[in-house]
Each structure stands twice: as C-alpha cells, then as structure tokens.
Design a protein around this motif. Structure first.
Motif, PDB file in Angstrom:
ATOM      1  N   ASP A  45      -0.276   3.259  -2.496  1.00  0.00           N
ATOM      2  CA  ASP A  45      -0.355   4.555  -1.824  1.00  0.00           C
ATOM      3  C   ASP A  45      -1.803   4.765  -1.386  1.00  0.00           C
ATOM      4  O   ASP A  45      -2.711   4.755  -2.232  1.00  0.00           O
ATOM      5  N   TRP A  82      -1.056   4.245 -11.935  1.00  0.00           N
ATOM      6  CA  TRP A  82      -0.228   5.387 -12.328  1.00  0.00           C
ATOM      7  C   TRP A  82      -0.198   5.573 -13.840  1.00  0.00           C
ATOM      8  O   TRP A  82       0.062   6.675 -14.328  1.00  0.00           O
ATOM      9  N   ARG A 141      -0.114  11.541  -3.664  1.00  0.00           N
ATOM     10  CA  ARG A 141       0.797  10.426  -3.404  1.00  0.00           C
ATOM     11  C   ARG A 141       0.883  10.255  -1.891  1.00  0.00           C
ATOM     12  O   ARG A 141       0.528  11.158  -1.128  1.00  0.00           O
ATOM     13  N   LEU A 168      11.090   5.469  -5.978  1.00  0.00           N
ATOM     14  CA  LEU A 168       9.983   6.324  -6.393  1.00  0.00           C
ATOM     15  C   LEU A 168      10.433   7.358  -7.412  1.00  0.00           C
ATOM     16  O   LEU A 168      11.492   7.974  -7.269  1.00  0.00           O
ATOM     17  N   HIS A 207      -3.496   4.715  -5.200  1.00  0.00           N
ATOM     18  CA  HIS A 207      -2.668   4.466  -6.374  1.00  0.00           C
ATOM     19  C   HIS A 207      -1.928   3.162  -6.106  1.00  0.00           C
ATOM     20  O   HIS A 207      -1.534   2.886  -4.962  1.00  0.00           O
ATOM     21  N   LEU A 229      -4.497   7.153  -0.453  1.00  0.00           N
ATOM     22  CA  LEU A 229      -4.681   8.578  -0.692  1.00  0.00           C
ATOM     23  C   LEU A 229      -5.856   9.168   0.061  1.00  0.00           C
ATOM     24  O   LEU A 229      -5.934  10.405   0.233  1.00  0.00           O
ATOM     25  N   GLN A 243       2.199   4.232   2.591  1.00  0.00           N
ATOM     26  CA  GLN A 243       2.542   3.482   1.382  1.00  0.00           C
ATOM     27  C   GLN A 243       2.893   2.065   1.827  1.00  0.00           C
ATOM     28  O   GLN A 243       3.758   1.867   2.678  1.00  0.00           O
ATOM     29  N   ASP A 276       7.051  11.874  -9.438  1.00  0.00           N
ATOM     30  CA  ASP A 276       5.630  12.034  -9.148  1.00  0.00           C
ATOM     31  C   ASP A 276       5.125  11.039  -8.111  1.00  0.00           C
ATOM     32  O   ASP A 276       3.938  11.038  -7.770  1.00  0.00           O
ATOM     33  N   GLY A 277       6.004  10.178  -7.606  1.00  0.00           N
ATOM     34  CA  GLY A 277       5.608   9.174  -6.636  1.00  0.00           C
ATOM     35  C   GLY A 277       5.397   7.801  -7.215  1.00  0.00           C
ATOM     36  O   GLY A 277       5.181   6.833  -6.469  1.00  0.00           O
ATOM     37  N   ARG A 278       5.483   7.666  -8.521  1.00  0.00           N
ATOM     38  CA  ARG A 278       5.282   6.368  -9.164  1.00  0.00           C
ATOM     39  C   ARG A 278       6.376   5.392  -8.730  1.00  0.00           C
ATOM     40  O   ARG A 278       7.561   5.692  -8.836  1.00  0.00           O
TER      41      ARG A 278
END
Length: 323
Positions: free
Chosen positions: A318, A257, A178, A195, A236, A320, A288, A198-200
């Motif tokens: 995001d 995600w 993330r 968020l 993501h 990555l 992000q 898990d960062g979703r």
C-alpha cells in the motif's frame, strides 16, 4: 532522531483511540461527519503562539495554567482530508510547563527530523485525542492535564508529575492509513488477495509454478503524487514466500501491519530489494501493488531465518505517501 521525536514515536504504546475516524478540524466541532474526541476550552483558548507554521513558535499564556481535561484549539487552520487515529503524521511540537510557562522540550523545526508516529499509538494520551480530526497545515494549542500528558518514564526535566502541559503542534503532513485507490480487475494465475477491515492483506498463492520474471499488477490505482526514482515512499506491506515444495511456501516472512506502523522505503537501486524498485517507481500514492519477485529480483541464493534461498517473493504494498 531528536529526543522529542523519540518521545512521541517510541516507548510504551498505549491503547489507541477506539476507531479510525474520518475527520474535521480539531477543537471546532463536527465537520465533514467527524466529531473530535476533545474540544477547546478556556485554557487552550488562552494560549498564543507567534511565527509561521513549521517554525519554532514563541508561546505565551498566563501562568500557572491548569486544566482538568485535554483541551485543543486551532491557532492556524489547515487544509485537506482530516486525520484519523490510524494515520501516521509528521509534526513539529513544542512542550511547555503550564506551571512556569517554560519550554521543556521540542523538535528541531528544521524539517529534517520531525516527529512521525501513528496517531493512535502515540504514548501521550491527550495528544492522541487532540490530533484526531486535525488537518495538515494546522497549528494546534493543546493543554494536557497531568494524567493525559507525558508518562513518568519519559517526562523531561522541568516537568513535575502535577504539571499541566501545554503543547503547540504543527501538523506538517499526514499519510494514508491504507491504499484508497480504485479497485482493479486482476488477471488469471496471480495470487489472490483478501483485505481485512483495517486494510491488512491476506495472500493466497496459486498451485502453479511461480513466474520466472518480475510481475507487477495494481490491485488499486491511486490518484496521488507519483513515486519517482530516488523518492522515499511511505508504505504498508506484507511479503509471502512462494516456493512450492518448501516448508516456507505460503508463509508471511515480514509485514509492517504487524507493528501497525508504516515504513519508509527509498525507491532507488541499491537501497531496497531490486524488484520493489521497479514495482514502485512510477506508481501513485493511494495505489496498492502486487509484486511477484523471482529470486533474481529478490535475494537470489541468500537465505534468512524466514526466507529460503532462491525463493520467489510476493509483496502486497500500500503506497501511503511520500516522505
């Protein structure tokens, strides 16, 4: 995609390692607050592999080789942040029969088609465990007992159901799970983003009319490599329709995600949505990005099953890594 890459990346997705761990070098004990799920043993310590990391190894061990549990030993040390179950990795790997010592399948070691997969979803249970707490640049010797090795549906010719499997794994790269940049203060009138653990991202739209021009704002500022025009970014993302008065307003039209696997985006005009090229070029890994794309920077008058014509699109991306 090479057969071994398909074997690792596709097929049946089994349960992941319980939690995303912060890591250390696999098979050598606890370092930097991480204890690997599996350790070295007599079987993995007996494996030898010559050649540089990233090139096809010449592997030797006494046969027949048997193991009752997954074992992993570091043949070549790595560097950098250790790897969690939630991260996507890029590896070259050679599989051999523990019974005969013969190679049964491998990636092509050209660098063009390494196996890429999220560690916690790879269909080889023992490999999921062995890669947690590994590091980029490592070469690992992994010994997999039959129950932790390659599932029957994907088993290559030359392996039987009772064979222990030896895998020599070169960890070429790892991508963030993330965005990990510094949080930024958001301006007024923008969609709000919350968020999950898990960062979703969850995106809530304002009641106002969408802007008529492209707007880009950073939710997090990363400090990694810069994404430049023509680069392939590993991301993501979640995308939401912003079209007041339409039934689709506020709905998620797509999200990486959902599958749990990042996607590659070529940041170049004609290769992806125009507004995303502008939004991502010049950004750094770990950032992000909130991007609001008016129809002229998205799909214009075209429509899909999830996106109405002339819709403004809101993306939270995001960044990555770079593939």
């Amino acid at each position: 995609m090479h057969r071994t890459a398909r074997l690792l990346a596709g097929g049946v997705v089994l349960a992941s390692i319980a939690a995303a761990l912060t890591g250390c070098t696999g098979g050598t004990g606890s370092v930097d607050g991480c204890t690997p799920p599996v350790s070295s043993g007599q079987a993995s310590e007996s494996v030898r592999a010559t050649g540089n990391v990233g090139t096809a190894p010449s592997v030797s061990f006494a046969t027949p080789l048997h193991a009752n549990r997954t074992e992993v030993s570091v043949l070549t040390p790595g560097h950098g942040a250790p790897i969690s179950a939630a991260q996507e990795v890029s590896v070259e790997v050679t599989f051999l029969s523990g019974t005969t010592g013969a190679e049964v399948t491998r990636t092509d070691y050209t660098g063009a088609t390494p196996a890429r997969f999220v560690v916690g979803t790879v269909q080889i249970p023992g490999l999921r465990k062995a890669l947690v707490c590994s590091q980029v640049g490592e070469r690992l010797a992994v010994v997999l007992p039959p129950g932790q090795a390659i599932p029957a549906a994907s088993r290559p010719t030359g392996l039987s159901a009772s064979d222990t499997v030896v895998a020599v794994v070169d960890v070429r790269d790892a991508y963030l799970a993330r965005a990990d940049g510094t949080n930024q203060v958001m301006g007024d009138g923008l969609p709000s983003v919350v968020l999950g653990p898990d960062g979703r991202p969850g995106i809530t739209l304002p009641q106002s009319t969408p802007p008529s021009k492209l707007r880009v704002a950073n939710l997090k500022d990363g400090d990694g490599a810069t994404i430049r025009d023509g680069d392939t970014a590993v991301i993501h993302y979640t995308g939401v329709v912003w079209k007041p008065g339409d039934a689709a307003n506020g709905t998620v039209f797509d999200s990486s995600w959902t599958s749990g696997s990042p996607v590659d985006v070529v940041v170049k005009k004609g290769q992806t949505v125009p507004g995303l090229v502008t939004a991502l070029a010049g950004q750094k890994v770990g950032s992000q990005v909130l991007a609001i794309l008016p129809p002229s920077q998205a799909y214009g008058g075209q429509s899909t099953s999830t996106i109405p014509a002339n819709a403004t699109l809101v993306f939270v991306v995001d960044i990555l890594g770079k593939a």
